[in-house]
Design an enzyme around this catalytic site. Structure first.
Site, PDB file in Angstrom:
ATOM      1  N   ASP A 129      -9.516   6.291  -2.321  1.00  0.00           N
ATOM      2  CA  ASP A 129      -8.374   6.638  -3.167  1.00  0.00           C
ATOM      3  C   ASP A 129      -8.923   7.262  -4.448  1.00  0.00           C
ATOM      4  O   ASP A 129     -10.118   7.528  -4.559  1.00  0.00           O
ATOM      5  CB  ASP A 129      -7.527   5.400  -3.464  1.00  0.00           C
ATOM      6  CG  ASP A 129      -8.183   4.527  -4.514  1.00  0.00           C
ATOM      7  OD1 ASP A 129      -9.416   4.487  -4.551  1.00  0.00           O
ATOM      8  OD2 ASP A 129      -7.460   3.893  -5.301  1.00  0.00           O
TER       9      ASP A 129
ATOM     10  N   GLU B  17       0.823  -1.208   0.000  1.00  0.00           N
ATOM     11  CA  GLU B  17       0.000   0.000   0.000  1.00  0.00           C
ATOM     12  C   GLU B  17       0.860   1.264   0.000  1.00  0.00           C
ATOM     13  O   GLU B  17       0.517   2.248  -0.641  1.00  0.00           O
ATOM     14  CB  GLU B  17      -0.964   0.000   1.190  1.00  0.00           C
ATOM     15  CG  GLU B  17      -2.078  -1.035   1.085  1.00  0.00           C
ATOM     16  CD  GLU B  17      -2.953  -0.864  -0.155  1.00  0.00           C
ATOM     17  OE1 GLU B  17      -2.933   0.214  -0.780  1.00  0.00           O
ATOM     18  OE2 GLU B  17      -3.666  -1.823  -0.505  1.00  0.00           O
TER      19      GLU B  17
ATOM     20  N   TYR C  90      -5.902   7.147   3.640  1.00  0.00           N
ATOM     21  CA  TYR C  90      -6.142   6.029   2.727  1.00  0.00           C
ATOM     22  C   TYR C  90      -5.467   4.749   3.225  1.00  0.00           C
ATOM     23  O   TYR C  90      -6.100   3.689   3.324  1.00  0.00           O
ATOM     24  CB  TYR C  90      -5.636   6.340   1.302  1.00  0.00           C
ATOM     25  CG  TYR C  90      -5.486   5.057   0.535  1.00  0.00           C
ATOM     26  CD1 TYR C  90      -6.600   4.398   0.040  1.00  0.00           C
ATOM     27  CD2 TYR C  90      -4.233   4.438   0.407  1.00  0.00           C
ATOM     28  CE1 TYR C  90      -6.492   3.173  -0.592  1.00  0.00           C
ATOM     29  CE2 TYR C  90      -4.115   3.218  -0.232  1.00  0.00           C
ATOM     30  CZ  TYR C  90      -5.244   2.594  -0.727  1.00  0.00           C
ATOM     31  OH  TYR C  90      -5.137   1.377  -1.325  1.00  0.00           O
TER      32      TYR C  90
END
Length: 356
Positions: free
Chosen positions: A146, A45, A128
């Site tokens: 996102d 991520e 996020y």
DNA sequence: TAATCGTGGAT
DNA sequence: TATCCAAGATT
């Protein structure tokens, strides 16, 4: 002719059903039924922040092989991490990644927090990423926002308000759809939908499991959403870099300051990068890393950063065995071992082509 | 809040 | 060639 009614199944369940049949095979994704590894979820991520799947994949695999656990990453010298990150961009991410690994390794015995608020406090983890890790690695219901989710929500609910002002509205819509069950799969499903069907241009609405519910499509404005405020034009900055070749063939590099543009990365020494015209050799001498007989090389190296264009000229000089210079002398065959960002690799390639 | 912070692929 | 844009965070 009767208009087909929307399916009675809820939107989240329809999307999960679509995901079960269409999920992309990505290196960091757990197999169906497999437990997600928080370390891999976090690593992927962070790498994926503002970065494409295609660019991330090889970096992710290399990192995982070299540092298989958060402890291993925490114990690595930060210079090694910067070097391994070179080329991926947004280098503050690499420093924060290393910091975060050390915090998790030392203070949390290698266990990532399993809730959004605690994740959000770690270096390099914002709204996020905290939501994504909580949902994907720990099965928590979290509203994952996102660029994909913003686009899908703007179209599904026909939100005409431009970004970034529309963010709270879009998050509200996303929250209204986020399910309690399989939140990790759901988050990845919306992102997959945005990446493969609800694309910025030419969306494949005919394949979309949410087509019948999409207000943007009903109005015929789906491709114009989300609206965005106009961006400022990029200025052009100019610099002149100094390619210094020692008698034994080593060249002079230096490390950039730890924060700011290309923070902590290696560079070919240069003048400051300024707007308002190219550097001439004479005034540039004052910015050189040492006194030498500089010769201007033909050509120009261009590069574009997020908010400006850069045009670099290159000057070269040869020195004796022990010149007084601020920096690191690097043998030519060890340039690949340095944490050189892309603009610097372009300069190196130009120098190797023109200076010998 | 608005800037700052990379890179490469697609169009 | 020029612009857009990608699984955003930090200050």
């Amino acid at each position: 002719m009767v208009k087909p009614m929307p399916s009675p199944t809820s939107l989240p369940l329809r999307l999960l059903d679509w995901y079960d049949r269409n999920a992309r095979l990505l290196p960091w994704r757990a197999r169906p039924g497999e437990m997600a590894d928080p370390y891999r979820v976090w690593l992927s991520e962070v790498m994926l922040q503002q970065t494409t799947v295609q660019a991330v994949a090889p970096y992710f695999l290399r990192f995982l092989e070299r540092w298989p656990s958060v402890h291993a990453l925490a114990q690595a010298p930060v210079e090694d991490v910067m070097h391994a990150w070179a080329g991926l961009g947004y280098y503050a991410r690499a420093r924060n990644l290393h910091k975060c690994a050390q915090v998790v390794s030392e203070w949390r015995e290698g266990h990532f927090p399993d809730d959004e608020d605690a994740l959000r406090k770690l270096p390099g983890i914002g709204d996020y990423t905290a939501a994504a890790i909580a949902a994907i690695a720990f099965g928590r219901r979290a509203v994952v926002m996102d660029g994909n989710v913003e686009r899908v929500m703007a179209r599904l609910f026909a939100v005409r308000e431009p970004l970034p002002a529309a963010k709270p509205t879009l998050k509200g819509h996303a929250a209204s759809l986020t399910p309690e069950t399989r939140p990790g799969d759901y988050a990845q499903a919306v992102m997959d939908l945005g990446a493969t069907i609800c694309t910025p241009r030419n969306p494949a609405c005919g394949l979309c499991p949410w087509m019948d519910a999409c207000e943007g499509r009903k109005l015929g404005i789906e491709e114009s959403l989300p609206a965005k405020v106009e961006k400022a034009e990029k200025p052009t900055r100019h610099g002149l870099a100094f390619w210094t070749v020692r008698k034994d063939g080593a060249v002079l590099l230096r490390r950039r300051p730890p924060s700011g543009l290309l923070g902590g990365m290696m560079e070919v020494p240069s003048t400051p990068w300024r707007e308002g015209g190219a550097w001439e050799l004479e005034p540039a001498r004052a910015e050189a890393p040492l006194n030498a007989e500089w010769r201007l090389l033909p050509g120009l190296v261009r590069h574009t950063f997020t908010h400006f264009h850069l045009e670099m000229r290159l000057a070269t000089a040869r020195t004796g065995n022990n010149p007084l210079a601020r920096g690191i002398w690097c043998p030519l065959d060890q340039l690949g071992d340095q944490a050189l960002p892309t603009i610097m690799r372009k300069l190196v390639r130009h120098a190797l082509a023109k200076a010998y």
